[in-house]
Write a protein that holds these residues in place. Structure first.
Motif, PDB file in Angstrom:
ATOM      1  N   PHE A 195       0.817  -1.213   0.000  1.00  0.00           N
ATOM      2  CA  PHE A 195       0.000   0.000   0.000  1.00  0.00           C
ATOM      3  C   PHE A 195       0.849   1.261   0.000  1.00  0.00           C
ATOM      4  CE2 PHE A 195      -2.454  -3.377   1.956  1.00  0.00           C
ATOM      5  CZ  PHE A 195      -3.621  -3.322   1.206  1.00  0.00           C
ATOM      6  N   GLY A 196       2.190   1.088  -0.116  1.00  0.00           N
ATOM      7  CA  GLY A 196       3.093   2.230  -0.155  1.00  0.00           C
ATOM      8  C   GLY A 196       3.480   2.763   1.197  1.00  0.00           C
ATOM      9  N   ILE A 197       3.292   1.944   2.255  1.00  0.00           N
ATOM     10  CA  ILE A 197       3.621   2.359   3.612  1.00  0.00           C
ATOM     11  C   ILE A 197       4.749   1.468   4.119  1.00  0.00           C
ATOM     12  CG2 ILE A 197       2.758   2.673   5.958  1.00  0.00           C
ATOM     13  CD1 ILE A 197      -0.086   2.811   4.622  1.00  0.00           C
ATOM     14  N   GLY A 198       5.880   2.065   4.444  1.00  0.00           N
ATOM     15  CA  GLY A 198       7.039   1.299   4.868  1.00  0.00           C
ATOM     16  C   GLY A 198       7.109   1.102   6.365  1.00  0.00           C
ATOM     17  N   ASP A 199       8.097   0.328   6.780  1.00  0.00           N
ATOM     18  CA  ASP A 199       8.418   0.149   8.181  1.00  0.00           C
ATOM     19  C   ASP A 199       9.941   0.056   8.287  1.00  0.00           C
ATOM     20  OD1 ASP A 199       9.148  -2.498   7.475  1.00  0.00           O
ATOM     21  OD2 ASP A 199       7.255  -3.316   8.164  1.00  0.00           O
ATOM     22  N   GLU A 200      10.463  -0.153   9.483  1.00  0.00           N
ATOM     23  CA  GLU A 200      11.913  -0.132   9.692  1.00  0.00           C
ATOM     24  C   GLU A 200      12.652  -1.180   8.857  1.00  0.00           C
ATOM     25  OE1 GLU A 200      14.990  -0.969  13.305  1.00  0.00           O
ATOM     26  OE2 GLU A 200      13.126   0.065  13.812  1.00  0.00           O
ATOM     27  N   ALA A 201      12.160  -2.408   8.821  1.00  0.00           N
ATOM     28  CA  ALA A 201      12.832  -3.469   8.056  1.00  0.00           C
ATOM     29  C   ALA A 201      12.787  -3.187   6.555  1.00  0.00           C
ATOM     30  CB  ALA A 201      12.209  -4.823   8.368  1.00  0.00           C
ATOM     31  N   CYS A 202      11.667  -2.712   6.074  1.00  0.00           N
ATOM     32  CA  CYS A 202      11.527  -2.348   4.658  1.00  0.00           C
ATOM     33  C   CYS A 202      12.517  -1.230   4.315  1.00  0.00           C
ATOM     34  CB  CYS A 202      10.095  -1.916   4.382  1.00  0.00           C
ATOM     35  SG  CYS A 202       9.779  -1.332   2.704  1.00  0.00           S
ATOM     36  N   THR A 203      12.614  -0.241   5.176  1.00  0.00           N
ATOM     37  CA  THR A 203      13.527   0.882   4.953  1.00  0.00           C
ATOM     38  C   THR A 203      14.973   0.399   4.891  1.00  0.00           C
ATOM     39  OG1 THR A 203      12.014   2.472   5.945  1.00  0.00           O
ATOM     40  CG2 THR A 203      14.356   3.064   5.929  1.00  0.00           C
ATOM     41  N   ARG A 204      15.372  -0.507   5.803  1.00  0.00           N
ATOM     42  CA  ARG A 204      16.738  -1.055   5.797  1.00  0.00           C
ATOM     43  C   ARG A 204      17.015  -1.810   4.502  1.00  0.00           C
ATOM     44  NH1 ARG A 204      15.580  -3.144  10.898  1.00  0.00           N
ATOM     45  NH2 ARG A 204      15.823  -5.247  10.060  1.00  0.00           N
ATOM     46  N   ALA A 205      16.070  -2.632   4.071  1.00  0.00           N
ATOM     47  CA  ALA A 205      16.251  -3.403   2.837  1.00  0.00           C
ATOM     48  C   ALA A 205      16.383  -2.469   1.637  1.00  0.00           C
ATOM     49  CB  ALA A 205      15.078  -4.367   2.635  1.00  0.00           C
ATOM     50  N   ARG A 206      15.526  -1.474   1.559  1.00  0.00           N
ATOM     51  CA  ARG A 206      15.573  -0.537   0.437  1.00  0.00           C
ATOM     52  C   ARG A 206      16.885   0.252   0.440  1.00  0.00           C
ATOM     53  NH1 ARG A 206      10.925   0.522  -2.382  1.00  0.00           N
ATOM     54  NH2 ARG A 206      11.490   2.717  -2.645  1.00  0.00           N
ATOM     55  N   ALA A 207      17.358   0.654   1.613  1.00  0.00           N
ATOM     56  CA  ALA A 207      18.611   1.415   1.720  1.00  0.00           C
ATOM     57  C   ALA A 207      19.792   0.598   1.200  1.00  0.00           C
ATOM     58  CB  ALA A 207      18.855   1.849   3.156  1.00  0.00           C
ATOM     59  N   ARG A 208      19.794  -0.707   1.442  1.00  0.00           N
ATOM     60  CA  ARG A 208      20.881  -1.565   0.962  1.00  0.00           C
ATOM     61  C   ARG A 208      20.992  -1.553  -0.555  1.00  0.00           C
ATOM     62  NH1 ARG A 208      18.965  -6.046   4.947  1.00  0.00           N
ATOM     63  NH2 ARG A 208      20.323  -5.584   6.715  1.00  0.00           N
ATOM     64  N   HIS A 209      19.909  -1.190  -1.214  1.00  0.00           N
ATOM     65  CA  HIS A 209      19.902  -1.167  -2.681  1.00  0.00           C
ATOM     66  C   HIS A 209      19.803   0.255  -3.229  1.00  0.00           C
ATOM     67  CE1 HIS A 209      19.731  -5.502  -3.056  1.00  0.00           C
ATOM     68  NE2 HIS A 209      18.990  -5.462  -1.970  1.00  0.00           N
ATOM     69  N   GLY A 210      20.051   1.239  -2.360  1.00  0.00           N
ATOM     70  CA  GLY A 210      20.047   2.632  -2.784  1.00  0.00           C
ATOM     71  C   GLY A 210      18.661   3.180  -3.104  1.00  0.00           C
ATOM     72  N   LEU A 211      17.634   2.559  -2.540  1.00  0.00           N
ATOM     73  CA  LEU A 211      16.257   3.014  -2.790  1.00  0.00           C
ATOM     74  C   LEU A 211      15.775   3.875  -1.619  1.00  0.00           C
ATOM     75  CD1 LEU A 211      14.829  -0.390  -4.023  1.00  0.00           C
ATOM     76  CD2 LEU A 211      15.468   1.569  -5.440  1.00  0.00           C
ATOM     77  N   PRO A 212      14.988   4.896  -1.884  1.00  0.00           N
ATOM     78  CA  PRO A 212      14.481   5.730  -0.805  1.00  0.00           C
ATOM     79  C   PRO A 212      13.451   4.962   0.016  1.00  0.00           C
ATOM     80  CG  PRO A 212      13.449   6.347  -2.860  1.00  0.00           C
ATOM     81  CD  PRO A 212      14.496   5.325  -3.198  1.00  0.00           C
ATOM     82  N   PRO A 213      13.267   5.354   1.273  1.00  0.00           N
ATOM     83  CA  PRO A 213      12.249   4.680   2.093  1.00  0.00           C
ATOM     84  C   PRO A 213      10.847   5.010   1.619  1.00  0.00           C
ATOM     85  CG  PRO A 213      13.167   6.559   3.263  1.00  0.00           C
ATOM     86  CD  PRO A 213      13.951   6.411   1.982  1.00  0.00           C
ATOM     87  N   LEU A 214       9.930   4.091   1.911  1.00  0.00           N
ATOM     88  CA  LEU A 214       8.514   4.378   1.702  1.00  0.00           C
ATOM     89  C   LEU A 214       8.063   5.221   2.893  1.00  0.00           C
ATOM     90  CD1 LEU A 214       7.175   0.859   0.617  1.00  0.00           C
ATOM     91  CD2 LEU A 214       7.715   2.810  -0.848  1.00  0.00           C
TER      92      LEU A 214
END
Length: 117
Positions: free
Chosen positions: A96-115
């Motif tokens: 739904f486009g709403i992130g959390d801490e684990a999602c943010t960490r995973a995205r950061a590892r790939h250079g993606l901005p947090p949701l």
């Protein structure tokens, strides 16, 4: 989770895949097809008598063997219907486009901005 919104129309997860290429995925042996579960046995590595790990997530740079596509652009899970519980439980609001801490960490590892949280 039902919100009346078509999750597949704008599912951030189908463009991301960072979680599938960012964490080890360990699960109980009872989730294997041979044990009455739904996870294909060929995608599991034995860890202990009770624990298995999804193939590919055991590498220094994990990437689930069932993941296809390019992280951050377009991805697909080859076992989505049969994925283990850690995958089912991860980031329940991310589609739904709403992130959390684990999602943010995973995205950061790939250079993606947090949701947004």
């Amino acid at each position: 989770m039902s919100s009346g919104t078509d999750v597949t129309a704008d599912n951030h997860c189908t463009r991301c895949g960072a979680c599938c290429a960012g964490f080890r995925v360990d699960f109980d042996r009872s989730e294997l097809q041979s044990e009455g579960g739904c996870v294909p046995d060929g995608l599991a590595l034995d860890l202990t008598r009770q624990l298995c790990r999804l193939r590919g997530t055991d590498h220094a740079r994990p990437r689930c063997a069932a993941l296809t596509g390019t992280i951050g652009q377009r991805v697909s899970c080859g076992i989505h219907e049969w994925r283990p519980s850690p995958c089912r439980d991860f980031g329940p609001r991310a589609p739904f486009g709403i992130g959390d801490e684990a999602c943010t960490r995973a995205r950061a590892r790939h250079g993606l901005p947090p949701l947004p949280n």
